[in-house]
Design a protein around this motif. Structure first.
Motif: not given
Length: 362
Positions: A221-231
């Motif tokens: 979830v951190a990789l998929g959701v949070v990293v995508t949201a940051i980018v």
């Protein structure tokens, strides 16, 4: 009398002593939770960050002569620069500008829509309907709407300011999170071994597997959701700043929250595009921002599935349902809690079904 030896009597359970022991343990657990409650939010966020970035920290450590303290220092600085600094600045901006936003909402009473461009009315099927609705809105103005919306706008911004708190409280939470994360980075292996032992003590090998699954779900979830949201939010924020849209930092923080909530950056970018086109008449920058919005929105369908698959080999529908359901149920922390709970439930049910099929010879 019979010479047969008497059967040994079973000792009676000390019900009172057992009850007191359970009550004492429960009291200790409750008191411990009460003591650490002020740090609970920082502890949860730090644990989630450490689980999510543990492999990255090991990769950095391998390139820094296997010195853990160097790797922890680098990861902590990157974490501050990439996540906490922009988010804290955005939250502080919300607190400082709450009154200004409320005043701006009150000025909308005298606002009137500009003339609709001629090319919109010529659109097939929907052009005439849009032109008719636009003329009605331009004739009536926004006075009635803003009179109704103003109290709600004031209440929303006041609620945001109250929920977020002062800048000092935000910075203290960030500081606690960074300190706890640095400690967990330094002692990650013993902590992970303790959690696996706890799971094994509860349910044997299956309990240990559940602990490992929870870690993979959090990482996915951190990789998929949070990293995508940051980018998405960073790229969109840069586009807003280049286009000259005011409050670019604040809007970047809002876009980060909308991306976390699976709404994407469009709810923020679309009004900015309309503002550039119709209020500023800056067609070049409006077109630039429109192109950037299309590209950034497309990243959501490409980057997120790849990252989630790398973190946890779970059905995407399960992850998305957990993210959205957890967010609605538990708030921001629910984006991690929801997928973990659904992942563990899904795995237990799958294991139970497969065990039944193996026993029946299917």
């Amino acid at each position: 009398m019979s010479d047969e030896p008497e059967a040994p009597r079973r000792p009676r359970a000390d019900i009172v002593g057992l009850t007191l022991a359970v009550a004492f343990i429960a009291g200790l657990i409750g008191l411990s939770i009460w003591i650490i409650l002020p740090f609970a939010g920082a502890l949860i966020w730090a644990a989630l960050l450490v689980v999510s970035t543990w492999n990255g920290m090991l990769w950095i450590q391998a390139r820094l002569w296997n010195r853990r303290w160097l790797a922890v220092t680098v990861v902590t600085l990157v974490m501050l620069l990439a996540v906490f600094v922009p988010l804290s600045l955005a939250l502080i901006s919300i607190v400082k500008n709450a009154d200004e936003f409320a005043a701006w909402a009150s000025t909308l009473q005298s606002f009137h829509l500009p003339a609709l461009p001629a090319w919109v009315a010529s659109l097939p099927l929907i052009g005439e309907k849009i032109a008719e609705l636009w003329q009605q809105a331009a004739a009536s103005g926004l006075t009635d709407l803003t009179k109704v919306a103003k109290p709600y706008a004031n209440a929303v911004f006041g609620w945001l300011a109250g929920r977020i708190g002062g800048a000092g409280a935000i910075l203290m939470q960030i500081l606690f999170t960074v300190i706890i994360a640095a400690i967990l980075y330094g002692y990650g292996e013993p902590a992970a071994a303790g959690l696996r032992s706890f799971g094994r003590r509860l349910a044997g090998q299956r309990g240990e597997n559940m602990m490992l699954l929870a870690g993979r779900a959090v990482r996915g979830v951190a990789l998929g959701v949070v990293v995508t949201a940051i980018v998405q939010s960073v790229l969109s924020g840069l586009a807003l700043a280049l286009a000259g849209v005011p409050f670019a930092m604040l809007l970047t923080g809002v876009m980060f929250l909308t991306c976390i909530a699976q709404l994407g950056p469009v709810p923020v970018l679309l009004p900015a595009i309309l503002w550039l086109f119709y209020w500023q008449e800056s067609y070049a920058w409006g077109t630039f921002l429109l192109v950037c919005a299309v590209i950034v929105t497309t990243l959501d369908n490409v980057l997120r599935p790849i990252l989630i698959r790398r973190g946890a080999d779970l059905p995407l529908i399960l992850i998305f349902a957990g993210v959205i359901g957890g967010l609605l149920t538990f708030g921001l922390i629910g984006i991690f809690v929801g997928p973990v709970v659904l992942a563990i439930t899904y795995t237990l049910l799958e294991s139970w079904v497969l065990d039944g099929e193996r026993r029946s010879g299917g």
